[in-house]
Write a protein that holds these residues in place. Structure first.
Motif, PDB file in Angstrom:
ATOM      1  N   SER A 142       7.199   3.644 -19.907  1.00 20.27           N
ATOM      2  CA  SER A 142       7.068   4.386 -18.653  1.00 20.27           C
ATOM      3  C   SER A 142       8.415   4.489 -17.949  1.00 20.27           C
ATOM      4  O   SER A 142       9.323   3.685 -18.192  1.00 20.27           O
ATOM      5  CB  SER A 142       6.064   3.707 -17.723  1.00 20.27           C
ATOM      6  OG  SER A 142       6.591   2.476 -17.262  1.00 20.27           O
ATOM      7  N   VAL A 143       8.511   5.471 -17.059  1.00 16.29           N
ATOM      8  CA  VAL A 143       9.728   5.623 -16.258  1.00 16.29           C
ATOM      9  C   VAL A 143       9.877   4.429 -15.314  1.00 16.29           C
ATOM     10  O   VAL A 143      10.987   3.997 -15.033  1.00 16.29           O
ATOM     11  CB  VAL A 143       9.715   6.964 -15.486  1.00 16.29           C
ATOM     12  CG1 VAL A 143      10.887   7.061 -14.520  1.00 16.29           C
ATOM     13  CG2 VAL A 143       9.753   8.136 -16.468  1.00 16.29           C
ATOM     14  N   SER A 144       8.753   3.863 -14.854  1.00 15.21           N
ATOM     15  CA  SER A 144       8.834   2.671 -13.988  1.00 15.21           C
ATOM     16  C   SER A 144       9.519   1.517 -14.711  1.00 15.21           C
ATOM     17  O   SER A 144      10.404   0.861 -14.159  1.00 15.21           O
ATOM     18  CB  SER A 144       7.437   2.233 -13.545  1.00 15.21           C
ATOM     19  OG  SER A 144       6.869   3.194 -12.712  1.00 15.21           O
ATOM     20  N   ALA A 145       9.112   1.262 -15.949  1.00 14.21           N
ATOM     21  CA  ALA A 145       9.737   0.185 -16.728  1.00 14.21           C
ATOM     22  C   ALA A 145      11.207   0.497 -16.997  1.00 14.21           C
ATOM     23  O   ALA A 145      12.061  -0.388 -16.959  1.00 14.21           O
ATOM     24  CB  ALA A 145       8.985  -0.013 -18.039  1.00 14.21           C
ATOM     25  N   ASP A 203       0.846  -1.196   0.000  1.00 12.23           N
ATOM     26  CA  ASP A 203       0.000   0.000   0.000  1.00 12.23           C
ATOM     27  C   ASP A 203       0.879   1.243   0.000  1.00 12.23           C
ATOM     28  O   ASP A 203       0.883   2.025   0.947  1.00 12.23           O
ATOM     29  CB  ASP A 203      -0.929  -0.026   1.212  1.00 12.23           C
ATOM     30  CG  ASP A 203      -2.104   0.916   1.059  1.00 12.23           C
ATOM     31  OD1 ASP A 203      -2.364   1.341  -0.074  1.00 12.23           O
ATOM     32  OD2 ASP A 203      -2.758   1.223   2.070  1.00 12.23           O
ATOM     33  N   LYS A 204       1.638   1.425  -1.068  1.00 11.49           N
ATOM     34  CA  LYS A 204       2.510   2.595  -1.178  1.00 11.49           C
ATOM     35  C   LYS A 204       2.482   3.110  -2.598  1.00 11.49           C
ATOM     36  O   LYS A 204       1.934   2.472  -3.488  1.00 11.49           O
ATOM     37  CB  LYS A 204       3.946   2.321  -0.748  1.00 11.49           C
ATOM     38  CG  LYS A 204       4.474   0.937  -0.890  1.00 11.49           C
ATOM     39  CD  LYS A 204       5.969   0.847  -0.692  1.00 11.49           C
ATOM     40  CE  LYS A 204       6.382   0.394   0.665  1.00 11.49           C
ATOM     41  NZ  LYS A 204       7.783   0.018   0.752  1.00 11.49           N
ATOM     42  N   LYS A 205       3.095   4.243  -2.794  1.00 14.92           N
ATOM     43  CA  LYS A 205       3.137   4.835  -4.131  1.00 14.92           C
ATOM     44  C   LYS A 205       3.946   3.954  -5.072  1.00 14.92           C
ATOM     45  O   LYS A 205       4.806   3.188  -4.650  1.00 14.92           O
ATOM     46  CB  LYS A 205       3.737   6.232  -4.056  1.00 14.92           C
ATOM     47  CG  LYS A 205       2.843   7.194  -3.306  1.00 14.92           C
ATOM     48  CD  LYS A 205       3.380   8.592  -3.337  1.00 14.92           C
ATOM     49  CE  LYS A 205       2.395   9.481  -2.597  1.00 14.92           C
ATOM     50  NZ  LYS A 205       2.692  10.865  -2.673  1.00 14.92           N
ATOM     51  N   GLU A 206       3.647   4.077  -6.372  1.00 14.58           N
ATOM     52  CA  GLU A 206       4.255   3.211  -7.386  1.00 14.58           C
ATOM     53  C   GLU A 206       5.777   3.175  -7.288  1.00 14.58           C
ATOM     54  O   GLU A 206       6.388   2.104  -7.299  1.00 14.58           O
ATOM     55  CB  GLU A 206       3.836   3.687  -8.783  1.00 14.58           C
ATOM     56  CG  GLU A 206       4.428   2.865  -9.903  1.00 14.58           C
ATOM     57  CD  GLU A 206       4.056   3.387 -11.288  1.00 14.58           C
ATOM     58  OE1 GLU A 206       4.490   2.762 -12.258  1.00 14.58           O
ATOM     59  OE2 GLU A 206       3.357   4.404 -11.388  1.00 14.58           O
ATOM     60  N   LYS A 207       6.416   4.340  -7.183  1.00 14.58           N
ATOM     61  CA  LYS A 207       7.880   4.376  -7.162  1.00 14.58           C
ATOM     62  C   LYS A 207       8.440   3.635  -5.948  1.00 14.58           C
ATOM     63  O   LYS A 207       9.420   2.903  -6.055  1.00 14.58           O
ATOM     64  CB  LYS A 207       8.364   5.827  -7.178  1.00 14.58           C
ATOM     65  CG  LYS A 207       9.860   5.942  -7.279  1.00 14.58           C
ATOM     66  CD  LYS A 207      10.316   7.373  -7.458  1.00 14.58           C
ATOM     67  CE  LYS A 207      11.826   7.420  -7.588  1.00 14.58           C
ATOM     68  NZ  LYS A 207      12.322   8.762  -7.848  1.00 14.58           N
ATOM     69  N   LEU A 232       7.894  -0.182  -6.353  1.00 10.46           N
ATOM     70  CA  LEU A 232       8.862  -0.666  -7.332  1.00 10.46           C
ATOM     71  C   LEU A 232      10.244  -0.802  -6.700  1.00 10.46           C
ATOM     72  O   LEU A 232      10.930  -1.812  -6.876  1.00 10.46           O
ATOM     73  CB  LEU A 232       8.900   0.290  -8.522  1.00 10.46           C
ATOM     74  CG  LEU A 232       9.764  -0.109  -9.690  1.00 10.46           C
ATOM     75  CD1 LEU A 232       9.287  -1.412 -10.299  1.00 10.46           C
ATOM     76  CD2 LEU A 232       9.740   0.991 -10.740  1.00 10.46           C
ATOM     77  N   LYS A 233      10.627   0.196  -5.921  1.00  7.50           N
ATOM     78  CA  LYS A 233      11.931   0.162  -5.253  1.00  7.50           C
ATOM     79  C   LYS A 233      12.006  -1.022  -4.281  1.00  7.50           C
ATOM     80  O   LYS A 233      13.016  -1.726  -4.221  1.00  7.50           O
ATOM     81  CB  LYS A 233      12.180   1.479  -4.524  1.00  7.50           C
ATOM     82  CG  LYS A 233      13.582   1.633  -4.004  1.00  7.50           C
ATOM     83  CD  LYS A 233      13.821   3.032  -3.492  1.00  7.50           C
ATOM     84  CE  LYS A 233      15.246   3.198  -3.015  1.00  7.50           C
ATOM     85  NZ  LYS A 233      15.547   4.570  -2.604  1.00  7.50           N
ATOM     86  N   SER A 234      10.920  -1.277  -3.538  1.00  5.78           N
ATOM     87  CA  SER A 234      10.893  -2.410  -2.606  1.00  5.78           C
ATOM     88  C   SER A 234      11.052  -3.736  -3.339  1.00  5.78           C
ATOM     89  O   SER A 234      11.794  -4.619  -2.906  1.00  5.78           O
ATOM     90  CB  SER A 234       9.576  -2.420  -1.828  1.00  5.78           C
ATOM     91  OG  SER A 234       9.464  -1.290  -1.015  1.00  5.78           O
ATOM     92  N   LEU A 235      10.360  -3.882  -4.462  1.00  4.81           N
ATOM     93  CA  LEU A 235      10.482  -5.123  -5.243  1.00  4.81           C
ATOM     94  C   LEU A 235      11.881  -5.277  -5.826  1.00  4.81           C
ATOM     95  O   LEU A 235      12.431  -6.384  -5.858  1.00  4.81           O
ATOM     96  CB  LEU A 235       9.431  -5.138  -6.356  1.00  4.81           C
ATOM     97  CG  LEU A 235       8.017  -5.483  -5.894  1.00  4.81           C
ATOM     98  CD1 LEU A 235       6.997  -5.117  -6.957  1.00  4.81           C
ATOM     99  CD2 LEU A 235       7.918  -6.959  -5.544  1.00  4.81           C
ATOM    100  N   LEU A 236      12.453  -4.181  -6.275  1.00  9.33           N
ATOM    101  CA  LEU A 236      13.822  -4.243  -6.796  1.00  9.33           C
ATOM    102  C   LEU A 236      14.806  -4.626  -5.695  1.00  9.33           C
ATOM    103  O   LEU A 236      15.749  -5.379  -5.932  1.00  9.33           O
ATOM    104  CB  LEU A 236      14.215  -2.918  -7.449  1.00  9.33           C
ATOM    105  CG  LEU A 236      13.574  -2.661  -8.810  1.00  9.33           C
ATOM    106  CD1 LEU A 236      13.732  -1.202  -9.228  1.00  9.33           C
ATOM    107  CD2 LEU A 236      14.164  -3.582  -9.867  1.00  9.33           C
ATOM    108  N   TRP A 237      14.580  -4.126  -4.474  1.00  8.23           N
ATOM    109  CA  TRP A 237      15.430  -4.520  -3.345  1.00  8.23           C
ATOM    110  C   TRP A 237      15.339  -6.026  -3.121  1.00  8.23           C
ATOM    111  O   TRP A 237      16.347  -6.698  -2.919  1.00  8.23           O
ATOM    112  CB  TRP A 237      15.003  -3.796  -2.058  1.00  8.23           C
ATOM    113  CG  TRP A 237      15.750  -2.531  -1.802  1.00  8.23           C
ATOM    114  CD1 TRP A 237      15.240  -1.264  -1.811  1.00  8.23           C
ATOM    115  CD2 TRP A 237      17.150  -2.390  -1.512  1.00  8.23           C
ATOM    116  NE1 TRP A 237      16.250  -0.355  -1.558  1.00  8.23           N
ATOM    117  CE2 TRP A 237      17.417  -1.020  -1.356  1.00  8.23           C
ATOM    118  CE3 TRP A 237      18.193  -3.300  -1.375  1.00  8.23           C
ATOM    119  CZ2 TRP A 237      18.688  -0.532  -1.065  1.00  8.23           C
ATOM    120  CZ3 TRP A 237      19.463  -2.809  -1.090  1.00  8.23           C
ATOM    121  CH2 TRP A 237      19.690  -1.447  -0.938  1.00  8.23           C
TER     122      TRP A 237
END
Length: 199
Positions: free
Chosen positions: A180-183, A98-102, A105-110
């Motif tokens: 997208s910047v996320s991708a 339950d957080k903002k997209e960025k 995404l950072k948590s998953l990348l970690w």
């Protein structure tokens, strides 16, 4: 003998959330296959030992705690708040969803970098480094985009024109087939262009 494609499972009764997470996971760890299950029973009927990780809603873990405790090293609890992480979930790896997209995404990348950076803990036949697709200047521009700079800041930092930055940006997106910047962030971190601490 070739090993099968490594697999991840998502166990969540919220189908829409599971589909979204599946898309992100397949972007972050493209050599993995991701399957969605709406219950733990479905997972158990699908040979659960073949999955490297289970991404599981707190609801599902609460209903099937014994199974997930036996598989605690491969279970990642999907939680909406810190109040979900109490004594009953001690020892589980977790992901705040339950957080903002960025930030998500950072948590998953970690998680990916901690467990599977450079293909670690994956069958070597399924991990291949991406070929260098971008020019050195495009890689520079991409890194600055991912770090949150706007076009004018990038132009000033690299001492190039604003229209040049815009052209590089368009070329980067086309070459990498991202929209997208996320991708772009996923690509940059996974391929070592940007340190996860810099995004």
């Amino acid at each position: 003998m070739f090993q099968k494609i490594p697999q991840i499972s998502i166990v969540d009764s919220n189908t829409l959330a599971a589909i979204g997470l599946k898309g992100i996971l397949q972007s972050i760890i493209p050599m993995m296959s991701v399957e969605i299950f709406s219950s733990t029973e479905e997972l158990m009927n699908a040979q659960p030992d073949k999955f490297y990780h289970y991404f599981v809603s707190s609801e599902m873990i609460g209903q099937n705690k014994d199974f997930y405790l036996k598989n605690i090293r491969k279970t990642i609890l999907l939680t909406k708040s810190t109040t979900d992480i109490d004594k009953q979930y001690t020892g589980f790896h977790y992901l705040y969803i339950d957080k903002k997209e960025k930030e998500l995404l950072k948590s998953l990348l970690w998680l990916e970098q901690m467990a599977h950076s450079e293909g670690r803990h994956l069958p070597p036949t399924h991990f291949t480094k991406h070929k260098q697709i971008l020019s050195d200047r495009e890689a520079e521009v991409m890194s600055l985009i991912v770090k949150g700079m706007i076009n004018k800041e990038i132009a000033d930092k690299l001492h190039i024109g604003l229209s040049t930055v815009i052209t590089h940006r368009r070329n980067i997106m086309e070459k990498l087939h991202v929209k997208s910047v996320s991708a772009l962030t996923i690509y940059a971190v996974i391929n070592g262009y940007v340190n996860i601490n810099d995004i």
